[in-house]
Design a protein around this motif. Structure first.
Motif, PDB file in Angstrom:
ATOM      1  N   UNK A 133       0.833  -1.202   0.000  1.00 28.36           N
ATOM      2  CA  UNK A 133       0.000   0.000   0.000  1.00 28.36           C
ATOM      3  C   UNK A 133       0.874   1.260   0.000  1.00 28.36           C
ATOM      4  N   UNK A 134       1.928   1.248   0.786  1.00 24.42           N
ATOM      5  CA  UNK A 134       2.851   2.386   0.855  1.00 24.42           C
ATOM      6  C   UNK A 134       3.480   2.661  -0.519  1.00 24.42           C
ATOM      7  N   UNK A 135       3.953   1.617  -1.169  1.00 30.26           N
ATOM      8  CA  UNK A 135       4.587   1.785  -2.477  1.00 30.26           C
ATOM      9  C   UNK A 135       3.568   2.298  -3.498  1.00 30.26           C
ATOM     10  N   UNK A 136       2.377   1.674  -3.514  1.00 25.33           N
ATOM     11  CA  UNK A 136       1.325   2.079  -4.463  1.00 25.33           C
ATOM     12  C   UNK A 136       0.870   3.520  -4.241  1.00 25.33           C
ATOM     13  N   UNK A 137       0.930   3.987  -3.013  1.00 24.29           N
ATOM     14  CA  UNK A 137       0.530   5.368  -2.709  1.00 24.29           C
ATOM     15  C   UNK A 137       1.503   6.400  -3.262  1.00 24.29           C
ATOM     16  N   UNK A 138       2.720   5.968  -3.526  1.00 21.78           N
ATOM     17  CA  UNK A 138       3.740   6.920  -3.959  1.00 21.78           C
ATOM     18  C   UNK A 138       4.094   6.836  -5.439  1.00 21.78           C
ATOM     19  N   UNK A 139       3.899   5.676  -6.033  1.00 21.91           N
ATOM     20  CA  UNK A 139       4.223   5.533  -7.461  1.00 21.91           C
ATOM     21  C   UNK A 139       3.161   4.681  -8.153  1.00 21.91           C
ATOM     22  N   UNK A 140       3.080   4.841  -9.433  1.00 21.22           N
ATOM     23  CA  UNK A 140       2.213   3.990 -10.250  1.00 21.22           C
ATOM     24  C   UNK A 140       3.010   2.729 -10.585  1.00 21.22           C
TER      25      UNK A 140
END
Length: 188
Positions: free
Chosen positions: A6-13
């Motif tokens: 979730x953290x990664x998806x929140x910052x990059x596509x």
């Protein structure tokens, strides 16, 4: 692993396939309260994502512990200079509470940076965030009062005051525990 994803998806596509490849390089560990993730003087070989708990980054000067930063759920922690340049680390990183971490080795981190442009993109954001936090903290200590630093911290991280010993919070905002007690009374 969900929180890390979730953290990664929140910052990059990112595609699910690439996300899976990245998160598969992380290993879960449980760090018991009081246990060190990293001690000063050692070369840092891992970076961690905090999935639960509180962990602090501190140094000892003239026999006194000075807390630089307290990490909580959803944040990354490492000694950036030591991790990247493989130099001796300045910081102690210790669990304040029992912590669940997702860790990645330096070797796997840099392998991903070469193989997955999305991880490199995310890593660049992490690095920029680290510099921005350092800049914000330096500015805060130079240009705000202890009361203003306390008020901002309680606004941004109210749960810190429920889970973390007050002496660590006092140290982080640059006051004594007694001064923190007075600041807490002055909130209004």
């Amino acid at each position: 692993m969900e929180l890390l994803e979730h953290c990664i998806k929140n910052h990059i596509s990112i595609t699910n396939q690439t996300l899976d490849k990245i998160t598969n390089e992380f290993e879960p560990i449980l760090l018991k309260k009081g246990t060190y993730f990293l001690k000063s003087g050692v070369i840092c070989k891992k970076m961690a994502f905090i999935t639960s708990g509180y962990i602090r980054m501190f140094s000892i000067a003239n026999g006194k512990e000075i807390t630089f930063w307290i990490g909580s759920t959803g944040k990354f922690i490492t000694s950036v200079a030591s991790f990247v340049f493989q130099t001796s680390n300045f910081w102690n990183i210790q669990a304040i509470t029992d912590c669940k971490l997702q860790t990645i080795s330096r070797e796997n981190h840099f392998m991903l940076c070469k193989q997955e442009t999305k991880w490199l993109e995310f890593d660049n954001l992490l690095l920029a965030h680290s510099f921005a936090l350092l800049e914000k903290n330096m500015f805060s200590h130079l240009h705000t009062t202890a009361q203003e630093r306390y008020n901002l911290l309680i606004k941004e991280e109210p749960n810190l005051f429920k889970e973390v010993p007050l002496q660590y919070i006092a140290s982080m905002i640059g006051v004594t525990p007694e001064s923190l007690s007075r600041l807490r009374k002055n909130v209004g």
